[in-house]
Design a protein around this motif. Structure first.
Motif, mmCIF file in Angstrom:
data_model
loop_
_atom_site.group_PDB
_atom_site.id
_atom_site.type_symbol
_atom_site.label_atom_id
_atom_site.label_comp_id
_atom_site.label_asym_id
_atom_site.label_seq_id
_atom_site.Cartn_x
_atom_site.Cartn_y
_atom_site.Cartn_z
ATOM 1 N N LEU A 190 0.845 -1.207 0.000
ATOM 2 C CA LEU A 190 0.000 0.000 0.000
ATOM 3 C C LEU A 190 0.873 1.246 0.000
ATOM 4 O O LEU A 190 1.793 1.368 0.812
ATOM 5 N N MET A 191 0.579 2.141 -0.910
ATOM 6 C CA MET A 191 1.360 3.360 -1.041
ATOM 7 C C MET A 191 0.427 4.571 -1.013
ATOM 8 O O MET A 191 -0.684 4.498 -1.511
ATOM 9 N N LYS A 192 0.890 5.636 -0.389
ATOM 10 C CA LYS A 192 0.259 6.939 -0.597
ATOM 11 C C LYS A 192 1.077 7.592 -1.684
ATOM 12 O O LYS A 192 2.280 7.793 -1.510
ATOM 13 N N ASP A 193 0.457 7.875 -2.808
ATOM 14 C CA ASP A 193 1.193 8.587 -3.852
ATOM 15 C C ASP A 193 0.452 9.869 -4.204
ATOM 16 O O ASP A 193 -0.749 9.881 -4.410
ATOM 17 N N ALA A 194 1.232 10.957 -4.218
ATOM 18 C CA ALA A 194 0.659 12.269 -4.528
ATOM 19 C C ALA A 194 1.336 12.808 -5.781
ATOM 20 O O ALA A 194 2.468 12.429 -6.109
ATOM 21 N N TYR A 195 0.633 13.688 -6.472
ATOM 22 C CA TYR A 195 1.137 14.261 -7.713
ATOM 23 C C TYR A 195 0.828 15.748 -7.732
ATOM 24 O O TYR A 195 -0.294 16.145 -7.444
ATOM 25 N N SER A 196 1.851 16.546 -8.051
ATOM 26 C CA SER A 196 1.640 17.995 -8.108
ATOM 27 C C SER A 196 1.660 18.465 -9.559
ATOM 28 O O SER A 196 2.391 17.929 -10.393
ATOM 29 N N PHE A 197 0.852 19.496 -9.828
ATOM 30 C CA PHE A 197 0.731 20.066 -11.166
ATOM 31 C C PHE A 197 0.879 21.573 -11.053
ATOM 32 O O PHE A 197 0.136 22.210 -10.302
ATOM 33 N N ASP A 198 1.861 22.112 -11.776
ATOM 34 C CA ASP A 198 2.125 23.552 -11.696
ATOM 35 C C ASP A 198 2.431 24.129 -13.073
ATOM 36 O O ASP A 198 2.780 23.417 -13.999
ATOM 37 N N LYS A 199 2.344 25.472 -13.120
ATOM 38 C CA LYS A 199 2.511 26.132 -14.427
ATOM 39 C C LYS A 199 3.966 26.373 -14.799
ATOM 40 O O LYS A 199 4.284 26.567 -15.963
ATOM 41 N N ASN A 200 4.855 26.386 -13.791
ATOM 42 C CA ASN A 200 6.264 26.604 -14.100
ATOM 43 C C ASN A 200 7.135 25.994 -12.987
ATOM 44 O O ASN A 200 6.612 25.526 -11.969
ATOM 45 N N GLN A 201 8.444 26.026 -13.198
ATOM 46 C CA GLN A 201 9.347 25.379 -12.252
ATOM 47 C C GLN A 201 9.295 26.017 -10.863
ATOM 48 O O GLN A 201 9.338 25.325 -9.848
ATOM 49 N N GLU A 202 9.172 27.341 -10.849
ATOM 50 C CA GLU A 202 9.153 28.060 -9.567
ATOM 51 C C GLU A 202 7.990 27.573 -8.691
ATOM 52 O O GLU A 202 8.165 27.229 -7.520
ATOM 53 N N ASP A 203 6.793 27.505 -9.273
ATOM 54 C CA ASP A 203 5.630 27.023 -8.539
ATOM 55 C C ASP A 203 5.788 25.538 -8.180
ATOM 56 O O ASP A 203 5.394 25.106 -7.094
ATOM 57 N N ALA A 204 6.353 24.775 -9.116
ATOM 58 C CA ALA A 204 6.531 23.341 -8.875
ATOM 59 C C ALA A 204 7.437 23.105 -7.667
ATOM 60 O O ALA A 204 7.214 22.187 -6.873
ATOM 61 N N GLU A 205 8.452 23.969 -7.525
ATOM 62 C CA GLU A 205 9.347 23.825 -6.374
ATOM 63 C C GLU A 205 8.638 24.192 -5.067
ATOM 64 O O GLU A 205 8.951 23.633 -4.011
ATOM 65 N N LYS A 206 7.677 25.105 -5.160
ATOM 66 C CA LYS A 206 6.878 25.415 -3.959
ATOM 67 C C LYS A 206 6.036 24.201 -3.551
ATOM 68 O O LYS A 206 5.894 23.896 -2.365
ATOM 69 N N SER A 207 5.451 23.531 -4.537
ATOM 70 C CA SER A 207 4.681 22.316 -4.234
ATOM 71 C C SER A 207 5.592 21.251 -3.618
ATOM 72 O O SER A 207 5.210 20.553 -2.674
ATOM 73 N N TYR A 208 6.797 21.141 -4.191
ATOM 74 C CA TYR A 208 7.773 20.180 -3.681
ATOM 75 C C TYR A 208 8.095 20.488 -2.219
ATOM 76 O O TYR A 208 8.102 19.593 -1.358
ATOM 77 N N ASP A 209 8.325 21.755 -1.921
ATOM 78 C CA ASP A 209 8.650 22.163 -0.548
ATOM 79 C C ASP A 209 7.478 21.892 0.407
ATOM 80 O O ASP A 209 7.673 21.472 1.550
ATOM 81 N N LEU A 210 6.250 22.126 -0.084
ATOM 82 C CA LEU A 210 5.063 21.876 0.725
ATOM 83 C C LEU A 210 4.967 20.393 1.091
ATOM 84 O O LEU A 210 4.691 20.032 2.249
ATOM 85 N N MET A 211 5.245 19.528 0.120
ATOM 86 C CA MET A 211 5.204 18.091 0.393
ATOM 87 C C MET A 211 6.347 17.674 1.331
ATOM 88 O O MET A 211 6.164 16.841 2.210
ATOM 89 N N TYR A 212 7.505 18.294 1.139
ATOM 90 C CA TYR A 212 8.671 18.021 2.003
ATOM 91 C C TYR A 212 8.296 18.286 3.464
ATOM 92 O O TYR A 212 8.484 17.447 4.346
ATOM 93 N N LYS A 213 7.709 19.452 3.690
ATOM 94 C CA LYS A 213 7.314 19.815 5.063
ATOM 95 C C LYS A 213 6.186 18.908 5.574
ATOM 96 O O LYS A 213 6.163 18.527 6.752
ATOM 97 N N THR A 214 5.237 18.600 4.688
ATOM 98 C CA THR A 214 4.111 17.742 5.075
ATOM 99 C C THR A 214 4.623 16.344 5.474
ATOM 100 O O THR A 214 4.142 15.754 6.444
#
Lengths: 424, 424
Positions: free
Chosen positions: A156-180
């Motif tokens: 069993l896996m929890k898998d999440a996927y982020s969708f963003d308009k550019n790299q800058e926003d994508a890195e924010k999503s990455y950071d949000l998941m890192y902290k989460t």
């Protein structure tokens, strides 16, 4: 739950093929039962742990703004042919032909499936950012499944996927998941350490593995010994600067940490996060229009937590020679209630009274005819955080033993016991 | 949940291949998205319905004393060779070879797997009765998957299994599940009708199908029109005596019900229960010792509910021309909050205030820039039980429209709205 009415097929002997402690204990306690190599049935006690882990993950993922979906186990091979991974993924993939000879597969991961789910649906930068997650069973046909639920084929896996308009926003999503992820693991009583990682078959240019330190881990990590205090930080820069590398990346001449602050330990990987840009969105044509009118592939990342593996990892981190020592947040029951004198009316009345006045989902009540020795050994093995023991001391002095699985003991009256646990 | 941050990929047009209303609405509303023929991704809104159905089933199953387990999707073919069903089950079974060329399959049902799980573990009549259940995804490779989630290939089922020492006890377990099923379906707002049924490929000698009456059902049923009152009974004899038969078993010359009390309707099968004695325990050697010392095969029954199918069945039972009308117990959100005047500060403040003071999981808040017409049409289509509408009447008179999806309308102040829904 009354033990006499529970299905707890605990083994009397240590299973001979179990190499590590979590595998041994999870079979002996009756958390899981093997069905085939690397495939398990989750028994009532094990499923309760799995569900508690899922609840914590769900709460924290929802708090982060991610939306839960559920993609199917079975996927068409065509998605993977589009992304270019169908041939390269290798023999871990379980290939299937349906009755019409269409090529299908049991999903080992869902990057392709989620990209298909949003392409043509998410059309504008205005619909982003978006974070989707699921908790779904995967199958990876390992060459050598072992270590019980730590390296199983169906998992069993929890898998999440982020969708963003550019790299800058994508890195924010990455950071949000890192902290989460740090929050999720800490709520389970674990201390996660984020190691900069290779991206492997998922691909991409930014990736971290989350490890739990444990002697039975398969990876060796060099890290700043002060990392557990550093995890308190909310500052992403500070979190990222915590020194932690895998053995292959460790170079003593370049290590920025002084010798007295450097630790070396084995780690168990329990999570892995990736930013991979347009690796899937480009070949699968998942594009959005920008404010400028330009059409560009969506920037994506993926974020995994091994839920069933965590059950093993937690046992590796929390046990002693007598059995498991569940952290309270993931314990299948919080309390083990033991009546040592089932033929004594006053003991049985007291035990029943306590059982009826505490939350039924959190008490495993041993009212069997087994001997005191069997009861103690079994309850220690199961490893619930608290034990309430009713025996001779109750008959003589009206006192009940309240014991932490970790060791600490107190004696209390019936009413004090109920008050103590009601405020928990 | 703010609609602008939600993932609700509703279709503007009716999907052309959707033959029945539940299929049409579940795609248009964005409950599910098709991945392949008969295979769906559950989107956030649909997954919430599925989870509410699961919670009701779990609560009632636990109350009945059944214990939750989770068996794997992938099973070894050897179990089915032992039971004798491997060759007879037919092309609906998804056959798989793993990397070592072992024959596996994606479980279409779990009688064999559960028999394997208890054999050698349950050894004495003292360990019985036992009821185990799970909620697990199944795969049946239908010749013609259709009707959306009503007849999909990958589908979620609650399957329970009873284990007893003799037929008398086994029939008690059967009756317990029969009553539990009536409770489960009624809690979802449905009126189930139990039809004596053929046992089919599961086998056995006692079986009932649970149907929901609906014009789009695939079966025709003749039944006592007074059955919904008769369901109130706690008496098993009275419940069993409710007249209900499938078309094939209806014989007007033998029907015990007078013409004016006889109804004929289409039904959707949502549950099926079986008592089949030793059909699996005997060939798979799942035996217990009796008090007499004799070793006998365990008496078994199995009990299924089509969880994902229920989402479709509920829509079939509860809809109108404008969309779905979810019963409160399974609605994805209880309340749709609509701000018609997003540029008016007083309206937006009132809407935000209401949103912040009601349970966030139960409110879908439309604060988008869409027109009033789009907002009304969409909210009716989604079909939440309550709508809170803030618009011109709030600007003019300080009144908010509180509307039942079913039709009834009231006007209230902001505080009255919060009080009204807080006590729900």
């Amino acid at each position: 739950m009354r033990l006499s009415q529970y299905h707890l097929p605990a083994l009397k002997e240590n299973p001979s093929d179990a190499e590590i402690i979590s595998h041994k204990y999870s079979l002996r306690v009756g958390l899981v039962k093997q069905v085939a190599s690397g495939i398990y049935t989750w028994l009532p006690l094990g499923l309760k742990v799995l569900d508690k882990i899922k609840s914590i993950i769900k709460e924290e993922m929802n708090k982060s703004g991610a939306l839960e979906v559920l993609m199917p186990c079975i996927q068409p091979a065509s998605f993977w042919q589009e992304s270019g991974r169908y041939d390269s993924y290798g023999d871990e993939m379980l290939h299937i032909k349906d009755r019409n000879e269409r090529s299908m597969l049991f999903g080992p991961t869902h990057e392709e499936a989620v990209t298909d789910a949003i392409r043509g649906v998410i059309k504008s930068y205005k619909n982003l950012p978006l974070l989707l997650y699921q908790m779904q069973w995967k199958f990876r046909d390992e060459v050598r499944p072992r270590f019980g639920v730590m390296r199983s084929r169906e998992f069993l896996m929890k898998d999440a996927y982020s969708f963003d308009k550019n790299q800058e926003d994508a890195e924010k999503s990455y950071d949000l998941m890192y902290k989460t992820y740090i929050k999720i693991f800490r709520r389970m009583g674990l201390t996660p350490i984020a190691v900069k990682a290779e991206t492997g078959p998922i691909g991409g240019n930014l990736s971290h593995e989350f490890h739990i330190l444990s002697e039975t881990g398969e990876d060796t990590i060099y890290y700043d010994s002060r990392f557990s205090q550093l995890l308190e930080s909310e500052d992403m820069q500070e979190l990222r600067n915590i020194y932690a590398v895998s053995e292959g990346m460790y170079d003593p001449t370049k290590c920025p940490i002084s010798f007295e602050n450097l630790s070396k330990s084995k780690g168990i990987e329990v999570g892995h996060i990736f930013y991979f840009g347009d690796k899937y969105s480009s070949p699968m044509n998942a594009k959005i229009s920008l404010e400028s009118g330009q059409n560009v592939p969506i920037h994506m990342g993926s974020y995994g937590i091994g839920i069933s593996r965590l059950v093993g990892a937690i046992i590796e981190a929390y046990h002693d020679d007598n059995g498991i020592k569940w952290p309270e947040a993931v314990a299948p029951f919080k309390i083990g209630l033991i009546n040592l004198q089932i033929k004594d009316n006053s003991c049985t009345e007291a035990a029943n009274y306590i059982y009826n006045n505490l939350p039924i989902d959190e008490v495993l009540y041993d009212e069997t005819e087994d001997s005191a020795g069997v009861k103690f050994t079994r309850m220690d093995l199961i490893g619930l955080p608290w034990q309430i023991i009713i025996g001779k001391k109750f008959i003589n002095d009206g006192l009940i033993e309240v014991k932490k699985r970790a060791g600490e003991v107190k004696f209390m009256s019936v009413d004090a016991v109920i008050e103590h646990f009601s405020s928990m």
